[in-house]
Design a protein around this motif. Structure first.
Motif, short mmCIF file in Angstrom:
data_model
loop_
_atom_site.label_atom_id
_atom_site.label_comp_id
_atom_site.label_asym_id
_atom_site.label_seq_id
_atom_site.Cartn_x
_atom_site.Cartn_y
_atom_site.Cartn_z
N GLY A 95 0.71 -1.44 -0.22
CA GLY A 95 0.08 0.18 0.00
C GLY A 95 0.83 1.16 0.02
O GLY A 95 0.35 2.41 0.31
N LEU A 96 2.08 1.12 -0.28
CA LEU A 96 2.89 2.41 -0.21
C LEU A 96 3.41 2.80 -1.70
O LEU A 96 3.58 3.95 -1.91
CB LEU A 96 4.32 1.85 0.37
N GLY A 97 3.28 1.99 -2.78
CA GLY A 97 3.74 2.52 -4.16
C GLY A 97 2.87 3.66 -4.54
O GLY A 97 3.62 4.49 -4.93
N LEU A 98 1.61 3.55 -4.74
CA LEU A 98 0.90 4.83 -5.36
C LEU A 98 1.12 6.00 -4.46
O LEU A 98 1.18 6.98 -5.00
CB LEU A 98 -0.68 4.50 -5.51
N SER A 99 1.33 5.86 -3.13
CA SER A 99 1.64 7.10 -2.42
C SER A 99 2.97 7.72 -2.69
O SER A 99 3.07 8.99 -2.88
CB SER A 99 1.57 6.66 -0.90
N ILE A 100 3.96 6.58 -3.01
CA ILE A 100 5.25 7.14 -3.44
C ILE A 100 5.12 8.05 -4.54
O ILE A 100 5.87 8.91 -4.94
CB ILE A 100 6.31 5.87 -3.10
N VAL A 101 4.41 7.49 -5.65
CA VAL A 101 4.39 7.86 -6.99
C VAL A 101 3.59 9.28 -6.76
O VAL A 101 4.20 10.11 -7.53
CB VAL A 101 3.28 6.91 -7.63
N LYS A 102 2.39 9.60 -6.04
CA LYS A 102 2.01 10.65 -5.85
C LYS A 102 3.03 11.63 -5.44
O LYS A 102 3.04 12.95 -5.91
CB LYS A 102 0.73 10.72 -4.82
N GLN A 103 3.71 11.36 -4.43
CA GLN A 103 4.75 12.41 -3.76
C GLN A 103 5.73 12.75 -4.65
O GLN A 103 6.08 13.90 -4.95
CB GLN A 103 5.45 11.58 -2.77
N CYS A 104 6.19 11.85 -5.64
CA CYS A 104 7.12 12.14 -6.74
C CYS A 104 6.79 13.11 -7.91
O CYS A 104 7.45 13.88 -8.17
CB CYS A 104 7.71 10.77 -7.11
N VAL A 105 5.42 12.55 -8.13
CA VAL A 105 5.10 13.62 -9.13
C VAL A 105 4.60 15.04 -8.64
O VAL A 105 4.88 15.80 -9.32
CB VAL A 105 3.62 12.82 -9.61
N ASP A 106 4.15 15.08 -7.37
CA ASP A 106 4.04 16.31 -6.72
C ASP A 106 5.33 17.14 -7.07
O ASP A 106 5.31 18.33 -7.14
CB ASP A 106 3.43 16.12 -5.39
N LEU A 107 6.50 16.44 -6.64
CA LEU A 107 7.70 17.16 -6.34
C LEU A 107 8.25 17.56 -7.88
O LEU A 107 8.73 18.59 -8.02
CB LEU A 107 8.82 16.27 -6.00
N HIS A 108 7.61 16.86 -8.68
CA HIS A 108 7.96 17.40 -10.25
C HIS A 108 7.13 18.52 -10.58
O HIS A 108 7.30 19.12 -11.89
CB HIS A 108 7.75 16.13 -11.37
N GLY A 109 6.25 18.83 -9.84
CA GLY A 109 4.83 19.81 -10.49
C GLY A 109 4.18 19.18 -11.36
O GLY A 109 3.49 20.13 -11.90
N GLY A 110 3.92 17.92 -11.43
CA GLY A 110 3.22 17.37 -12.41
C GLY A 110 1.81 16.90 -11.95
O GLY A 110 1.52 17.20 -10.84
N GLN A 111 0.98 16.05 -12.54
CA GLN A 111 -0.10 15.40 -12.18
C GLN A 111 -0.27 14.21 -12.77
O GLN A 111 0.36 13.53 -13.39
CB GLN A 111 -1.21 16.45 -13.12
N ILE A 112 -1.29 13.17 -11.61
CA ILE A 112 -1.43 11.95 -12.29
C ILE A 112 -2.85 11.69 -12.54
O ILE A 112 -3.66 12.07 -11.46
CB ILE A 112 -0.68 10.86 -11.13
N GLU A 113 -3.34 11.11 -13.20
CA GLU A 113 -4.69 10.90 -13.13
C GLU A 113 -4.94 9.17 -13.58
O GLU A 113 -4.10 8.70 -14.11
CB GLU A 113 -5.40 11.60 -14.41
N PHE A 114 -6.20 8.61 -13.35
CA PHE A 114 -6.29 7.26 -13.77
C PHE A 114 -7.83 6.87 -14.04
O PHE A 114 -8.79 7.89 -13.39
CB PHE A 114 -5.77 6.28 -12.57
#
Length: 517
Positions: A478-497
């Motif tokens: 249950g950590l993977g997507l939380s890590i993904v979100k944090q890394c995307v935010d640091l890039h100033g990006g967005q994630i959608e699904f």
């Protein structure tokens, strides 16, 4: 063991055992098994780490004692809870011991019973905590009393049986913002929203043999239209007419207290949520570490006990199990550290030029080797960043300028999304990975035909330690997507699904290039 040394240990009720450089028990005292986690394994010839798991992880420290680089090492307050009503605590001291027969250096581990000391310490801590609670309670009581004293002069209202205001005091005028003339001869409903509640209270007062009614909490309206909470006490006085009463209301503003209650409820809800997160975290640790640890222990035990009997191929198979389990635990620890750093704001963003097509191609091959042996990952790259492809006159002999991203964070993003796509998809299914590069951003699209994400789980999908209800026995933290979100935010990006149960999931990550942000 030297007989003189044994005599010295006797009066202190200290037990001991001696291990060699491979942590094999050479000698034990009579009662040392009482302190072992598994008493039956605390025997000469056995690995001391089985009966005393506290030694696991500190082997290098202990070996430095044997080699003379360190005088000793001590662990205090080790607990055993074989009997819940009689816990056992002991201290462990490791020192060098020279074998009298072959003069080789071994490790002498002394065990001293610390149960009485630890129980007494825990008792003192408990009493100190109780004393602190009493001090806090006394401080809260004193604060409450001080507030009561400072707020003396409660609002007073006297009404007729029909609820017409006959008398008000100055505190009531201050509380509701009306003058005396604006309140007299007006119904109580002018300031009390739920006047019916007080009307019913008046009748209950008469039926209950005129006992004082307290803590009638109602919402009132001030002259400015502000809503406030007032707690009333109600009593009655006989008028000059038999059977008719005037009712006295003494009111106190409790708006602040109500707001505090609302805040407390919010805090309790937050605390409950934190407890659930903690519970999920420890459940995850117990499950995710338990299996690989058992694999390592089983494989090493087989290699130790039957190493001379099994074939080289079997040995390699067991060693591969150990390597795979160790890699899994290392990855789990890395995920926990990464998420902890991100949540603490310590995760750094270090952009540098990246050849995205090459980066993604190499990452896909790595995923295929590690996770996707039974899946086909189709990678497709589309480039449309013409402005980056142009070369100025000064750059005519230089390589094309590459977009700047943090390759380390990007690897976490794509590795987690691709490994999830593989993990939650049927064997031999296709995974589609597409990279679109534009002038100012990169778009990563990962699509699978897996189990999908239920609608009720989608809102919490990026929370730490949260997993969808339909994952079944598929392992995960249950950590993977939380890590993904944090890394995307640091890039100033967005994630959608987008996802549908049983039909698969598509993730789209959009990351702007650093030079354009």
């Amino acid at each position: 063991m030297n007989s003189l040394f044994k005599k010295l240990l006797g009066p202190r009720q200290t037990e001991y055992f001696v291990v060699n450089h491979n942590f094999i028990i050479q000698e034990i005292s009579a009662e040392v098994q009482n302190y072992a986690d598994t008493p039956s394994d605390a025997i000469p010839g056995a690995d001391a780490r089985i009966s005393f798991p506290e030694l696991i992880g500190i082997e290098n420290i202990l070996m430095s004692i044997v080699m003379g680089r360190r005088p000793s090492f001590e662990l205090k307050g080790i607990a055993r809870f074989a009997d819940n009503h009689r816990p056992l605590y002991f201290d462990l001291l490791a020192i060098e011991h020279e074998n009298e027969q072959d003069m080789a250096s071994n490790l002498l581990i002394l065990i001293e019973d610390a149960t009485e000391k630890m129980v007494m310490k825990q008792s003192l801590i408990q009493r100190a905590n109780e004393a602190n609670l009493l001090v806090s309670a006394l401080a809260a009581s004193k604060d409450y009393i001080d507030k009561v004293i400072r707020s003396m002069g409660d609002a007073l209202l006297v009404t007729s049986t029909l609820g017409i205001i006959k008398t008000v005091n100055q505190s009531a005028q201050w509380l509701f913002g009306y003058s005396e003339a604006e309140l007299l001869d007006h119904p109580l409903s002018k300031i009390v929203v739920e006047e019916t509640l007080l009307y019913q209270a008046r009748h209950r007062y008469i039926l209950s043999q005129k006992e004082l009614l307290r803590e009638l909490e109602v919402v009132c309206i001030t002259k400015t239209g502000e809503e406030i909470w007032v707690e009333f006490s109600c009593s009655a006085i006989q008028t000059e007419l038999q059977g008719l009463y005037d009712f006295i209301y003494i009111g106190r503003d409790i708006t602040e207290r109500k707001q505090e209650e609302i805040e407390i409820r919010r805090s309790l809800a937050k605390e409950q949520e934190l407890r659930q997160v903690k519970s999920r975290f420890f459940s995850m640790l117990a499950h995710e570490f338990g299996n690989p640890l058992n694999t390592v222990l089983f494989a090493t035990q087989i290699l130790k006990e039957y190493g001379d009997e099994i074939t080289n191929e079997e040995k390699q198979e067991y060693l591969e199990h150990v390597r795979s389990a160790s890699k899994h635990m290392a990855q789990l620890l890395d995920d926990v550290r990464l998420l902890s750093s991100a949540e603490a704001g310590k995760l750094k963003f270090n952009p540098a030029p990246v050849d995205l097509q090459k980066f993604c191609s190499e990452l896909v091959e790595s995923i295929k080797i590690s996770y996707g042996k039974n899946h086909k990952i189709n990678f497709n790259c589309r480039k449309n960043h013409t402005s980056l492809a142009k070369k100025t006159a000064q750059e005519s002999e230089e390589t094309q300028q590459l977009p700047a991203l943090d390759s380390k964070l990007l690897r976490h993003i794509l590795t987690n999304l691709l490994s999830n796509a593989v993990k939650y998809s049927p064997i031999d299914s296709n995974i589609y990975f597409q990279l679109n590069c534009h002038n100012e951003e990169a778009i990563f699209k990962i699509k699978d035909a897996g189990i999908g994400i239920p609608i009720e789980d989608q809102e919490q999908l990026f929370e730490s330690y949260y997993r969808a209800q339909n994952v079944g026995k598929i392992p995960g933290t249950g950590l993977g997507l939380s890590i993904v979100k944090q890394c995307v935010d640091l890039h100033g990006g967005q994630i959608e699904f987008s996802s549908e149960t049983g039909l698969g999931t598509t993730f789209i990550v959009t990351i702007p290039f650093y030079k354009h942000r």
